[in-house]
Design a protein around this motif. Structure first.
Motif, PDB file in Angstrom:
ATOM      1  N   CYS A  93      52.672  -4.971  16.627  1.00 36.30           N
ATOM      2  CA  CYS A  93      53.044  -5.517  17.932  1.00 36.30           C
ATOM      3  C   CYS A  93      54.371  -4.899  18.366  1.00 36.30           C
ATOM      4  N   GLY A 124      56.476  -6.097  20.222  1.00 37.83           N
ATOM      5  CA  GLY A 124      57.507  -7.132  20.344  1.00 37.83           C
ATOM      6  C   GLY A 124      58.365  -7.284  19.105  1.00 37.83           C
ATOM      7  N   SER A 125      57.776  -7.053  17.941  1.00 38.40           N
ATOM      8  CA  SER A 125      58.540  -7.283  16.712  1.00 38.40           C
ATOM      9  C   SER A 125      58.215  -6.293  15.606  1.00 38.40           C
ATOM     10  N   CYS A 181      48.942 -11.182  21.360  1.00 42.16           N
ATOM     11  CA  CYS A 181      49.540 -11.169  20.025  1.00 42.16           C
ATOM     12  C   CYS A 181      49.467 -12.584  19.442  1.00 42.16           C
ATOM     13  N   LEU A 195      51.406 -13.977  17.412  1.00 42.19           N
ATOM     14  CA  LEU A 195      52.708 -14.592  17.121  1.00 42.19           C
ATOM     15  C   LEU A 195      53.348 -15.195  18.368  1.00 42.19           C
ATOM     16  N   HIS A 196      53.655 -14.390  19.361  1.00 41.11           N
ATOM     17  CA  HIS A 196      54.369 -14.892  20.545  1.00 41.11           C
ATOM     18  C   HIS A 196      53.532 -14.816  21.811  1.00 41.11           C
ATOM     19  N   LYS A 197      52.277 -14.468  21.653  1.00 44.38           N
ATOM     20  CA  LYS A 197      51.279 -14.532  22.742  1.00 44.38           C
ATOM     21  C   LYS A 197      51.528 -13.572  23.898  1.00 44.38           C
ATOM     22  N   GLU A 198      52.232 -12.481  23.645  1.00 43.80           N
ATOM     23  CA  GLU A 198      52.310 -11.466  24.697  1.00 43.80           C
ATOM     24  C   GLU A 198      50.914 -10.846  24.848  1.00 43.80           C
TER      25      GLU A 198
HETATM   26  S1  FES Z   1      55.341 -10.378  17.593  1.00 42.29           S
HETATM   27 FE1  FES Z   1      53.856  -9.916  19.083  1.00 42.29          FE
HETATM   28  S2  FES Z   1      54.551 -10.891  20.878  1.00 42.29           S
HETATM   29 FE2  FES Z   1      56.126 -11.309  19.416  1.00 42.29          FE
END
Ligand code: FES
Length: 118
Positions: A51, A53-54, A79, A81-84
């Motif tokens: 992802c 994001g992280s 995702c 984890l944080h739903k992006e």
């Molecule tokens: S880890 Fe994927 S949106 Fe945060």
């Protein structure tokens, strides 16, 4: 093993029967973790398993869905984890200002799902 077809390098990954519609699978291909998705009977996508994001290696466990953009259905993955939410065709994030998810062209060749240009 890779195959060169009409000046394109194809890496066979699996058969269509190995992918369940609406779910992802992770694969290790040429030293890279790839998330493969089957979103329809003959609709496949491959994106990075990381992802943006992280950098968590989670995208194959993402939530598959779709949305409509300019009148066209677009397959997506959220995702876990944080739903992006990312477009599976372009990798662009639809609900956050974040880096795109790297995408890999997929073709079906001789009954095998292949990554193109790996
Ligand atoms: S880890 Fe994927 S949106 Fe945060």
């Amino acid at each position: 093993m890779s195959i060169t077809v009409l000046e394109h390098t194809l890496v066979p990954v699996c058969g269509p029967e190995d992918l369940e519609i609406g779910w992802g699978e992770a694969a290790w291909i040429d030293g890279e973790q790839i998330a493969l998705f089957r979103t329809g009977v003959e609709e496949y996508f491959a994106v990075s398993h990381h992802c943006p994001g992280s950098e968590a290696k989670v995208m194959a466990r993402g939530i598959v869905g779709d949305t409509t953009i300019d009148g066209t259905r677009v397959a997506t993955v959220a995702c876990p984890l944080h739903k992006e939410v990312y477009r599976l065709d372009t990798g662009h994030c639809l609900n956050a200002d974040t880096a795109p998810l790297p995408v890999h062209p997929v073709v079906v060749h001789e009954g095998r799902i292949c990554l193109e240009g790996k």
